[in-house]
Design a protein around this motif. Sequence first.
Motif: not given
Length: 213
Positions: A43, A46-48, A74, A77-78, A82
């Motif tokens: 993670m 902002t990426r999953t 994904f 906003e992750s 997130g």
Amino acid sequence: NIYGHNKRKIIICHLGNGASITAVKDGKSVATSMGLTPLGGIMMGTRTGDLDPSIMYFVAKRENKTIDEVYDIFNKESGMLGVSQISNDSRDIEAAAVKGDKQALFTEQLYARRISDFIGQYHIRLGGADTIVFTAGIGENVSVIRKLILEEIKDAMSVVYDNEINKKTFGGKQTKITTSESKVDVWVIPTNEELMIVRDTVRVLNLCEDEEC
């Protein structure tokens, strides 16, 4: 100098708003956490990072969103943003964690767990790493994150670190933060991405001139 000879097994943790883990054996990369795109791996701001592929379908159905919209979530906003619902900036999350914000604390713990998972995987891939390097914005400057990661791996990899040295290492310092009892050396080394881009550009241009490509 950790690069005193090429016969080294190194795990490089490049931790910033974008982040990746790389396993290096005898001077050559043998594995990296990123996949087809930077969305894979650990993670990030902002990426999953890695997810069960079916989550794309689940989120699209549950939230009534298109694949393009979910893909945008994904990517933008992750990750830390997130999970924390505070910021994609580790400094903001750390400030909230110090105040006891539960979501900020959870974000730091999850981030450290995902990184330690990859370190363990690459430790096996390398046949036993002898060095771990922390670099980039978070890796160089956020001692709390380094400590959380080392606490996750210390028993399995026999890592013994000095947390006082760890806490004092930031702002461009190159420092070894493990003690003589540690079976794996852990270093904090500043990165210079701009210099590497210039070197690679020069190398590629020279190669093209030589091969007339």
